[in-house]
Motif scaffolding. Sequence first.
Motif, mmCIF file in Angstrom:
data_model
loop_
_atom_site.group_PDB
_atom_site.id
_atom_site.type_symbol
_atom_site.label_atom_id
_atom_site.label_comp_id
_atom_site.label_asym_id
_atom_site.label_seq_id
_atom_site.Cartn_x
_atom_site.Cartn_y
_atom_site.Cartn_z
ATOM 1 N N LYS A 233 0.848 -1.194 0.000
ATOM 2 C CA LYS A 233 0.000 0.000 0.000
ATOM 3 C C LYS A 233 0.888 1.249 0.000
ATOM 4 N N ASP A 234 0.453 2.301 -0.679
ATOM 5 C CA ASP A 234 1.252 3.529 -0.732
ATOM 6 C C ASP A 234 0.904 4.443 0.437
ATOM 7 N N GLY A 235 1.490 5.643 0.476
ATOM 8 C CA GLY A 235 1.300 6.591 1.568
ATOM 9 C C GLY A 235 -0.147 7.013 1.759
ATOM 10 N N GLU A 236 -0.985 6.830 0.756
ATOM 11 C CA GLU A 236 -2.407 7.175 0.859
ATOM 12 C C GLU A 236 -3.277 5.924 0.931
ATOM 13 N N ASN A 237 -2.628 4.803 1.325
ATOM 14 C CA ASN A 237 -3.329 3.538 1.576
ATOM 15 C C ASN A 237 -3.942 2.925 0.319
ATOM 16 N N LYS A 238 -3.349 3.224 -0.811
ATOM 17 C CA LYS A 238 -3.836 2.626 -2.066
ATOM 18 C C LYS A 238 -2.842 1.549 -2.518
ATOM 19 N N SER A 239 -3.379 0.460 -3.074
ATOM 20 C CA SER A 239 -2.534 -0.676 -3.453
ATOM 21 C C SER A 239 -1.857 -0.457 -4.792
ATOM 22 N N GLY A 240 -0.667 -1.086 -4.920
ATOM 23 C CA GLY A 240 0.012 -1.107 -6.206
ATOM 24 C C GLY A 240 -0.675 -2.057 -7.166
ATOM 25 N N ARG A 241 -0.180 -2.127 -8.379
ATOM 26 C CA ARG A 241 -0.794 -2.980 -9.401
ATOM 27 C C ARG A 241 0.134 -4.063 -9.921
ATOM 28 N N ARG A 242 1.420 -3.984 -9.602
ATOM 29 C CA ARG A 242 2.377 -4.913 -10.214
ATOM 30 C C ARG A 242 2.189 -6.320 -9.651
ATOM 31 N N THR A 243 2.321 -7.329 -10.532
ATOM 32 C CA THR A 243 2.222 -8.719 -10.081
ATOM 33 C C THR A 243 3.568 -9.433 -10.195
ATOM 34 N N ASP A 244 4.630 -8.658 -10.500
ATOM 35 C CA ASP A 244 5.957 -9.289 -10.598
ATOM 36 C C ASP A 244 6.775 -9.062 -9.320
ATOM 37 N N GLY A 245 6.123 -8.510 -8.287
ATOM 38 C CA GLY A 245 6.785 -8.321 -7.003
ATOM 39 C C GLY A 245 7.767 -7.151 -6.957
ATOM 40 N N LYS A 246 7.925 -6.432 -8.068
ATOM 41 C CA LYS A 246 8.917 -5.336 -8.099
ATOM 42 C C LYS A 246 8.378 -4.101 -7.377
ATOM 43 N N ASN A 247 9.164 -3.604 -6.413
ATOM 44 C CA ASN A 247 8.860 -2.320 -5.792
ATOM 45 C C ASN A 247 9.839 -1.298 -6.372
ATOM 46 N N LEU A 248 9.389 -0.578 -7.383
ATOM 47 C CA LEU A 248 10.290 0.297 -8.136
ATOM 48 C C LEU A 248 10.637 1.572 -7.368
ATOM 49 N N ILE A 249 9.785 1.919 -6.398
ATOM 50 C CA ILE A 249 10.104 3.091 -5.563
ATOM 51 C C ILE A 249 11.279 2.747 -4.651
ATOM 52 N N GLU A 250 11.217 1.562 -4.027
ATOM 53 C CA GLU A 250 12.358 1.119 -3.195
ATOM 54 C C GLU A 250 13.610 0.974 -4.036
ATOM 55 N N LYS A 251 13.427 0.489 -5.242
ATOM 56 C CA LYS A 251 14.586 0.320 -6.121
ATOM 57 C C LYS A 251 15.256 1.680 -6.377
ATOM 58 N N ALA A 252 14.427 2.705 -6.650
ATOM 59 C CA ALA A 252 14.976 4.043 -6.904
ATOM 60 C C ALA A 252 15.690 4.585 -5.663
ATOM 61 N N GLN A 253 15.059 4.382 -4.508
ATOM 62 C CA GLN A 253 15.711 4.837 -3.271
ATOM 63 C C GLN A 253 17.026 4.089 -3.063
ATOM 64 N N GLY A 254 17.050 2.813 -3.497
ATOM 65 C CA GLY A 254 18.249 1.987 -3.376
ATOM 66 C C GLY A 254 19.432 2.538 -4.168
ATOM 67 N N PHE A 255 19.164 3.161 -5.307
ATOM 68 C CA PHE A 255 20.298 3.757 -6.029
ATOM 69 C C PHE A 255 20.470 5.249 -5.710
ATOM 70 N N GLY A 256 19.850 5.688 -4.632
ATOM 71 C CA GLY A 256 20.138 7.029 -4.114
ATOM 72 C C GLY A 256 19.138 8.108 -4.467
ATOM 73 N N ALA A 257 18.026 7.741 -5.111
ATOM 74 C CA ALA A 257 17.040 8.770 -5.477
ATOM 75 C C ALA A 257 16.308 9.292 -4.246
ATOM 76 N N GLN A 258 16.011 10.583 -4.269
ATOM 77 C CA GLN A 258 15.107 11.153 -3.257
ATOM 78 C C GLN A 258 13.685 10.842 -3.719
ATOM 79 N N TYR A 259 12.794 10.597 -2.766
ATOM 80 C CA TYR A 259 11.427 10.266 -3.127
ATOM 81 C C TYR A 259 10.455 11.183 -2.382
#
Length: 496
Positions: A233-259
Amino acid sequence: MKLKQNILLPLVLVSAMTQANENITQQSNQWYKAAQQTLQENIAIKLNTKRAKNVIILVADGNGVGTNYATRIWQGQKNGLLGEEYVLPQEKFPHIALVKTYNTNAQTPDSAGTGTAMHSGVKTKAGMLGVDDSVVRGDCSAVAAGSVDSIAEILAKKGKAIGIISTARLTHATPASVYAHSADRNFEDNTKLPEGCVGQKDIAVQLIEKMASGEVDFAMGGGRRHFLPKDVKDGENKSGRRTDGKNLIEKAQGFGAQYAWDQASFDKLDTSGDKPVLALFESSHMKYEHDRTNEPSLAQMVEKGIKTLSNNKQGYFLHVEAGRVDHASHDGNAHRAMTDGAAFMAAVKKAVELTNSEDTLIIVTADHEHAIAFNGYCGRGTPITGLCMGIDTKGTKHTNTPEKADDGKPYTVLGYLNGSGSVLKEDQNWTGTRPALTQADAIDPDYIQQALIPKSSETHSGEDVAVYASGPWAHLFNGTVEQNYIFHVMLHAATN
Ligand SMILES: [Zn+2]
């Protein structure tokens, strides 16, 4: 910025102008004098043939010449004027062309084909992103061979910082045409890829991979659901849609992106340019300006983008989209089309204020128009979302008495030829009569304009749009051009 540096005319020129006109009866008329001033400004325009350090393209989706006209009057009336005389920020730019927006297979275009034309220099079919028209829509296997380079990809290789801002989902057609290559605009996350799709990744993955490789430095808009797994669930309690298990926001934070995902986290973003920025303010599109809470305005996003990207010594390319002007017209709701149009104009104004026309090419355009239409004959100052008021034969301002159609009922200035406001109703077997209408109904922000042809979503139209430009090589915009020409001016200005 010194857009109108030519405003202070040399005295000699002014007196020559006066002399040439001294025997013309109407020379003291205010309209005559204003037009003389415009003439002298245009005579004094100097062409800028420097290399553009920065290129900013601002696209109001669905904001053709007609919609732009409505926003001009709307903003003018908000500013206490009659409205028609108002000048929008891009209307002060010195150069303009008309743009033919059709796709290679569509008289009435869509935003994927038009975005690809603007950003890649070639027209293509409706519905496809970053590929030429050798590709059949939906055929993943053809994407590799059909891919075309975007202006952002080319300028990133030349050391420019790249920014993408939209009030729509970042994976939606117009912003995605800056960075993605997709056989279908709907492949926003893995669930929309067809079975056995090989040859391309989904659009959200493509954005995050471009951020990881440093080809996109700043990405801000809506569309969180395409970046998150369905069990998250995101910050506004809404669910994601991906079914491949990828959390692309965490991935971006992992390479140093500000979110950032709301106003508070937006306000805290570091604008030093040291870290990439990813901001996703809604699960789907950002809110209409009329309904906006806890998320930044388009002008605030543009300010943040320019401040961040300006740290790059080689300059930057920034794409800005007001995506929801289009959605409001699809809804048949002129009020929100105007208020999002006005928010777009504030963003244009902000971009002009924060840059210098000596080194920054600013382009303002639309990808296509809508089936919007204007009725007559309305007097000056008639509220643009309201009823058409009569012309006062003795004065200037309208009579405040609504004009009547042949059915004896008043009608609005602005309508759509098709849409959910159709006067034909299914429950009457697609017949109908126009409902009676009051000014209070018409100016209600939620009012759906009357339309003729019943369509649940009002359509685009194939009419021309305008492209306005200032800065280096802006004068290459003139006449009537194909939409893919816009890319060629940007490339020439930034690399000549
Ligand atoms: Zn649209």
